[in-house]
Design a protein around this motif. Sequence first.
Motif, short mmCIF file in Angstrom:
data_model
loop_
_atom_site.label_atom_id
_atom_site.label_comp_id
_atom_site.label_asym_id
_atom_site.label_seq_id
_atom_site.Cartn_x
_atom_site.Cartn_y
_atom_site.Cartn_z
N LYS A 27 0.85 -1.10 0.11
CA LYS A 27 0.08 -0.14 0.00
C LYS A 27 0.89 1.26 -0.08
O LYS A 27 2.19 1.11 0.64
CB LYS A 27 -1.02 0.14 1.44
N LEU A 28 0.20 2.26 -0.50
CA LEU A 28 1.02 3.43 -0.44
C LEU A 28 0.83 4.15 0.64
O LEU A 28 -0.40 4.12 1.41
CB LEU A 28 0.53 4.59 -1.69
N PRO A 29 1.74 4.98 1.24
CA PRO A 29 1.39 5.58 2.45
C PRO A 29 0.34 6.59 2.61
O PRO A 29 -0.05 7.31 1.62
CB PRO A 29 2.79 6.22 3.08
N LEU A 30 -0.24 6.95 3.57
CA LEU A 30 -1.30 7.97 3.79
C LEU A 30 -0.48 9.25 4.30
O LEU A 30 0.20 9.19 5.09
CB LEU A 30 -2.55 7.56 4.90
N VAL A 31 -0.98 10.35 3.35
CA VAL A 31 -0.15 11.60 3.83
C VAL A 31 -1.29 12.67 4.27
O VAL A 31 -1.98 12.80 3.65
CB VAL A 31 0.46 12.09 2.54
N ALA A 32 -0.95 13.14 5.51
CA ALA A 32 -1.91 14.07 6.23
C ALA A 32 -1.04 15.40 6.37
O ALA A 32 -0.13 15.33 6.81
CB ALA A 32 -2.53 13.48 7.34
N VAL A 33 -1.59 16.53 5.79
CA VAL A 33 -1.30 17.70 6.20
C VAL A 33 -2.26 18.68 6.92
O VAL A 33 -3.32 18.61 6.50
CB VAL A 33 -0.35 18.32 4.93
N LEU A 34 -1.71 19.17 8.02
CA LEU A 34 -2.39 20.05 8.75
C LEU A 34 -1.86 21.52 8.68
O LEU A 34 -0.54 21.72 8.80
CB LEU A 34 -2.49 19.83 10.17
N PHE A 35 -2.80 22.49 8.08
CA PHE A 35 -2.22 23.95 8.15
C PHE A 35 -3.36 24.92 9.12
O PHE A 35 -4.44 24.44 8.88
CB PHE A 35 -2.32 24.49 6.75
N PRO A 36 -2.76 25.71 9.77
CA PRO A 36 -3.36 26.53 10.58
C PRO A 36 -4.10 27.62 9.57
O PRO A 36 -3.52 28.09 8.95
CB PRO A 36 -2.77 26.95 11.70
N GLY A 37 -5.35 28.15 9.96
CA GLY A 37 -5.63 29.42 9.27
C GLY A 37 -6.95 28.92 8.37
O GLY A 37 -7.68 27.91 8.55
N THR A 38 -7.18 29.80 7.34
CA THR A 38 -8.45 29.79 6.58
C THR A 38 -8.21 29.08 5.38
O THR A 38 -6.83 28.81 5.11
CB THR A 38 -9.12 31.20 6.35
N GLU A 39 -9.08 28.62 4.56
CA GLU A 39 -8.76 27.84 3.30
C GLU A 39 -8.05 28.83 2.54
O GLU A 39 -7.11 28.18 1.62
CB GLU A 39 -10.18 27.40 2.92
N GLU A 40 -8.41 29.88 2.25
CA GLU A 40 -7.68 30.88 1.19
C GLU A 40 -6.02 30.83 1.43
O GLU A 40 -5.45 31.09 0.68
CB GLU A 40 -8.29 32.30 1.46
N LEU A 41 -5.76 30.74 2.84
CA LEU A 41 -4.25 30.79 3.23
C LEU A 41 -3.50 29.70 2.82
O LEU A 41 -2.25 29.74 2.83
CB LEU A 41 -4.30 31.16 4.73
N PHE A 42 -4.21 28.55 3.12
CA PHE A 42 -3.45 27.14 2.97
C PHE A 42 -3.59 26.69 1.62
O PHE A 42 -3.21 25.42 1.30
CB PHE A 42 -3.84 26.12 3.98
N LYS A 43 -4.51 27.26 0.58
CA LYS A 43 -4.72 26.71 -0.86
C LYS A 43 -3.42 26.62 -1.45
O LYS A 43 -2.99 25.57 -1.92
CB LYS A 43 -5.73 27.20 -1.58
#
Length: 61
Positions: A27-43
Amino acid sequence: MRRRAFLQASGSAVITWPMAWAQKDTKLPLVAVLFPGTEELFKPRVAAVRGGLKDEGLVEG
């Protein structure tokens, strides 16, 4: 001297034996990324992460 060679060979075999018979994960690894802030900032950051993973050959789907 023969005893040392035997102990080295048997020790190496004991260490590498489980690795030779270990089940391979396909299986390929699961990648999770967490960014604080609003959607416009982390897009742009999410796009950069996806681009980097795509460069390495990992794509969604």
